[in-house]
Design an enzyme around this catalytic site. Structure first.
Site, PDB file in Angstrom:
ATOM      1  N   PHE A 140       0.858  -1.187   0.000  1.00 30.06           N
ATOM      2  CA  PHE A 140       0.000   0.000   0.000  1.00 30.06           C
ATOM      3  C   PHE A 140       0.891   1.232   0.000  1.00 30.06           C
ATOM      4  CE2 PHE A 140      -2.419   3.498   1.747  1.00 30.06           C
ATOM      5  CZ  PHE A 140      -3.574   3.436   0.984  1.00 30.06           C
ATOM      6  N   ASP A 225       9.356   2.883   1.403  1.00 27.21           N
ATOM      7  CA  ASP A 225       8.213   3.637   1.917  1.00 27.21           C
ATOM      8  C   ASP A 225       8.151   3.384   3.421  1.00 27.21           C
ATOM      9  OD1 ASP A 225       5.706   4.335   2.855  1.00 27.21           O
ATOM     10  OD2 ASP A 225       4.645   3.713   1.047  1.00 27.21           O
ATOM     11  N   LYS A 254       2.747  10.409   8.022  1.00 22.39           N
ATOM     12  CA  LYS A 254       2.065   9.940   9.240  1.00 22.39           C
ATOM     13  C   LYS A 254       2.591  10.564  10.533  1.00 22.39           C
ATOM     14  CE  LYS A 254      -0.149   5.761   7.582  1.00 22.39           C
ATOM     15  NZ  LYS A 254      -1.557   6.037   7.784  1.00 22.39           N
TER      16      LYS A 254
END
Ligand SMILES: Cc1ncc(COP(=O)(O)O)c(C=O)c1O
Length: 399
Positions: A140, A225, A254
């Site tokens: 993702f 990532d 985040k």
């Protein structure tokens, strides 16, 4: 009628139907606890999907934001921004050295990474045919067209085609598949060190090192990532620090500013040259407000030894979940994760468990369909973890 009902009714009328929201309006928070607008208490093991690493209602973070907002909150990148440079100085002391581009989210950070990689191959190395991205099944990377194009889960891609071409998906953790796939058309490989949304999937030991070796040998870039795994979530600032390897490009978002929107893309010395004035940009990226919040978070990580704390309470959580998995078989299969990114794997859909836990005042989220994810604030205490695991246990006794 509860206080939140009219508000929720209005939201249902006006907001797009793209989220499966619980019928709750959160009103305030402190540490790992949230209260909704009806006064109900929730123990938060989601941290706003691995974001609020200092917890909720943090006075120091609130003060840093307020001070910057009172002085200067936005200027654009037409000028140098002091807080952004201080933030870059703080990040440069971590395990990745290079240059940084700031944006506003994880998807944007990955978008920038993919663009930088393409431009590096085409412009810096003079290899315009090296356009292919190798990505992973169950990965993702975000919802924008580029990030979605390297996301290896059909449910997110459905109905949005045609996506960016020249992306090949291979199984995560399979070194032989990587050996076969990475070739002279490969621009870059993009991977999560631990697949988070895919279900907290850890690769076998040595796998990331092997990806590093293959990319180096075959002149492809390696993008990691670290949007969910980074900023201390797994007990080191970057998850890759455990693997004795360093990528060419790394992305963050985040937890970076503890809940104020920011993303970052960092690239090593040779690769960063691919961007020149005008190649890429963001109006808000790294603005004074977001950068001041992120700078405060960097300082708090060190001053409060949040990396050490995360290792300690993360190990406590991991073993509590392993015991729970054992006790509640066959409903549960196993527990897996690292630091404060942990999952309890179920023998079916984990969604009803998360719903029942919420009814009992415990906030959890689902990852990869069958996994209940724990990603609490990094300031979480052992007592709060024990309380959360006990509530989950009582839910499992019932379902
Ligand atoms: C590994 C990873 N990459 C990218 C993203 C996308 O981040 P954002 O939602 O900030 O665009 C996420 C979000 O869950 C993520 O977990």
């Amino acid at each position: 009628m509860s206080a939140s009902e009219p508000l929720i009714a209005s939201g249902q009328k006006l907001l797009m139907n793209n989220y499966g929201r619980a019928p709750i309006v959160m009103a305030r928070g402190e540490g790992c606890v949230l209260w909704d607008s009806d006064g109900q208490r929730y123990l938060d093991m989601t941290a706003g999907i691995a974001v609020c690493i200092l917890g909720h209602g943090h006075p120091g973070l609130a003060q840093a934001i307020a001070q910057q907002a009172g002085r200067l909150h936005h200027t654009s990148n037409l000028y140098y921004i002091e807080a952004q440079i201080r933030l870059a100085e703080a990040l440069a002391k971590r395990a990745f050295s290079g240059k940084m581009f700031f944006c506003n989210s994880g998807a944007e950070a990955n978008e920038a990474a993919l663009k930088l990689a393409r431009r590096y191959q085409a412009v810096v190395r003079g290899k315009p045919n090296r356009v292919e991205f190798i990505a992973f099944e169950d990965s993702f990377h975000g919802r924008t067209m580029g990030a979605l194009s390297v996301t290896g889960q059909g449910k997110y891609r459905q109905g949005f085609g045609p996506l960016v071409p020249d992306v090949r998906f291979i199984p995560f953790g399979d070194a032989e598949a990587a050996r076969k796939a990475i070739g002279d058309r490969t621009c870059a490989v993009i991977a999560e060190p631990i697949q988070a949304e895919g279900g907290i999937i850890l690769p076998p030991p040595g796998y990331l090192q092997e990806l590093r070796r293959l990319c180096h040998e075959r002149e492809a870039l390696l993008i990691l990532d670290e949007i969910q795994t980074g900023v201390g979530r797994t007990g080191t600032f970057y998850a890759f620090e455990k693997e004795a390897m360093v990528p060419d490009i790394v992305t963050l978002a985040k937890g970076l500013a503890g809940g104020v929107p920011i993303g970052a893309m960092l690239a090593g010395p040779e690769v960063e040259r691919a961007f020149e004035p005008g190649s890429h940009a963001s109006t808000f990226g790294g603005n004074p407000l977001a950068s001041a919040a992120a700078l405060y978070v960097q300082q708090a990580i060190d001053e409060q030894d949040l990396l050490g704390h995360c290792q300690d309470v993360g190990a406590h959580l991991g073993s509590a979940l392993a015991r729970l998995a054992e006790r509640r078989r066959p409903k549960t299969r196993l527990a897996r994760g690292r630091g404060l990114l942990q999952g309890l794997v179920f023998d079916g859909d984990a969604t009803p468990v998360v719903g029942k836990a919420r009814d009992r005042g415990l906030l959890l989220s689902v990852a990869g369909g069958q996994v209940v994810r724990f990603a609490p604030p990094l300031v979480v205490g052992r007592d709060e973890i024990d309380e959360a695991v006990a509530i989950l246990d009582s839910v499992l006794a019932e379902v």
